[in-house]
Design a protein around this motif. Sequence first.
Motif, PDB file in Angstrom:
ATOM      1  N   ALA A  91       0.834  -1.214   0.000  1.00 35.47           N
ATOM      2  CA  ALA A  91       0.000   0.000   0.000  1.00 35.47           C
ATOM      3  C   ALA A  91       0.864   1.257   0.000  1.00 35.47           C
ATOM      4  O   ALA A  91       0.598   2.216  -0.729  1.00 35.47           O
ATOM      5  N   GLN A  92       1.919   1.231   0.800  1.00 36.14           N
ATOM      6  CA  GLN A  92       2.824   2.396   0.846  1.00 36.14           C
ATOM      7  C   GLN A  92       3.502   2.598  -0.496  1.00 36.14           C
ATOM      8  O   GLN A  92       3.569   3.703  -1.019  1.00 36.14           O
TER       9      GLN A  92
ATOM     10  N   ALA B 108      -1.400   3.890  -2.151  1.00 34.82           N
ATOM     11  CA  ALA B 108      -2.806   3.462  -2.281  1.00 34.82           C
ATOM     12  C   ALA B 108      -3.761   4.456  -1.621  1.00 34.82           C
ATOM     13  O   ALA B 108      -3.413   5.113  -0.639  1.00 34.82           O
ATOM     14  N   GLU B 109      -4.946   4.534  -2.165  1.00 38.05           N
ATOM     15  CA  GLU B 109      -5.996   5.366  -1.572  1.00 38.05           C
ATOM     16  C   GLU B 109      -6.477   4.733  -0.265  1.00 38.05           C
ATOM     17  O   GLU B 109      -6.719   5.413   0.720  1.00 38.05           O
ATOM     18  N   LYS B 110      -6.573   3.399  -0.303  1.00 38.95           N
ATOM     19  CA  LYS B 110      -7.136   2.677   0.846  1.00 38.95           C
ATOM     20  C   LYS B 110      -6.391   1.375   1.056  1.00 38.95           C
ATOM     21  O   LYS B 110      -5.952   0.742   0.072  1.00 38.95           O
ATOM     22  N   LEU B 111      -6.313   0.966   2.312  1.00 38.62           N
ATOM     23  CA  LEU B 111      -5.838  -0.375   2.650  1.00 38.62           C
ATOM     24  C   LEU B 111      -6.920  -1.006   3.522  1.00 38.62           C
ATOM     25  O   LEU B 111      -7.315  -0.424   4.541  1.00 38.62           O
TER      26      LEU B 111
ATOM     27  N   THR C 197       1.200   2.457   8.127  1.00 35.62           N
ATOM     28  CA  THR C 197       0.716   2.793   6.790  1.00 35.62           C
ATOM     29  C   THR C 197       0.226   4.233   6.750  1.00 35.62           C
ATOM     30  O   THR C 197       0.523   4.977   5.823  1.00 35.62           O
TER      31      THR C 197
ATOM     32  N   VAL D 178      -0.761   6.644   3.212  1.00 30.17           N
ATOM     33  CA  VAL D 178      -1.980   6.017   2.677  1.00 30.17           C
ATOM     34  C   VAL D 178      -3.158   6.712   3.369  1.00 30.17           C
ATOM     35  O   VAL D 178      -3.108   6.992   4.564  1.00 30.17           O
TER      36      VAL D 178
END
Length: 302
Positions: A205-206, A210-213, A264, A269
Amino acid sequence: MIEAIQKADVLIEAMGWIRQFRDKVTVIKLGGSVMEDDDALRHLLVDIVFMETVGMRPVVVHGGGAAISRAMAAAGLEARFVQGRRYTDPATLKIVEKVLAGEINESIAARIEEFGGRAMPLNFAGETDNNILYGEPITLTGDDGEPVDLGAVGHVTRVDRDVLDNLCYAGQVPVIPSMCVVDDGKPGAGGKLNVNADTAAMAVAQAMGAEKLVFLSDINGVRRDKNDPDSLIHSLDGAEARRLIASGAIEAGMIPKVEACLETLDKGVRKVHIIDGRLRHSLLLEIYTNCGVGTEIVSDPV
Ligand SMILES: Nc1ncnc2c1ncn2[C@@H]1O[C@H](COP(=O)(O)OP(=O)(O)O)[C@@H](O)[C@H]1O
Ligand SMILES: CC(=O)N[C@@H](CCC(=O)OP(=O)(O)O)C(=O)O
């Protein structure tokens, strides 16, 4: 379905969310516990195909802790965990590779295709090496302040982001197992390491910004009392999370999950959630509605 579509306001709301998340990366961590429930897994994979169909960019990172423990027991090996991480000796590592990078990884990708999506299993177990996670071994500190040797356990230090971007751009869902190769800079060199799947999802994600995790687990979120569903915490910040870990209210597999969430957010993120993968279409509810299922982890107030 007909009734739902006839409600124009439902469609208008859905279109808003679809537009908002079009082309945005959502990293989805599938926990081993939710993968034990085949019906729940099927619904989650259908949700992932739906997301890809409407132009989102879902990326799957998966664990498989329960299946690894079962395979270890069948081989006469005892599973041992330190702070939610599996002690991984050479015999255990072989099993982790077979189960995680082999069976589970290929099976998730195959099932996404079965539901009409396109997926790419990214592992080093098959004939083609598609690994994209590189890392280094970790050592934890025990309660007595002494280092604890975990064997072949690592964390991710580098993600081959170009491969992921290209796959997402081409409408394929990357499916990533939680193992990495030691990154010593020499092509072809280095051993394999077992990585906690929550921390692997965090690294992906990093790296992708990413927008979301979203962590999908077998529990409705983080609870004040892990045995009491009504003690669900809807919004948890770092200070409170650290207090709950120190008091023992957050324990075992929830420790690396919550730590991964906090790290995160620190690295940019925007949104991190822990939700119950057994709830039908929890993923779509989380992304396309304001229902706010599960626990949202938020940055400490400044
Ligand atoms: N405070 C807590 N709130 C919720 N779950 C907790 C808590 N502390 C420990 N847990 C445990 O953490 C588990 C989720 O972690 P884990 O088993 O590693 O899940 P997964 O395989 O989905 O990653 C829950 O099933 C629960 O037993
Ligand atoms: C180092 C370490 O603990 N690795 C994990 C990897 C799988 C995992 O994390 O799976 P879940 O998400 O199902 O827990 C393990 O061996 O169980």
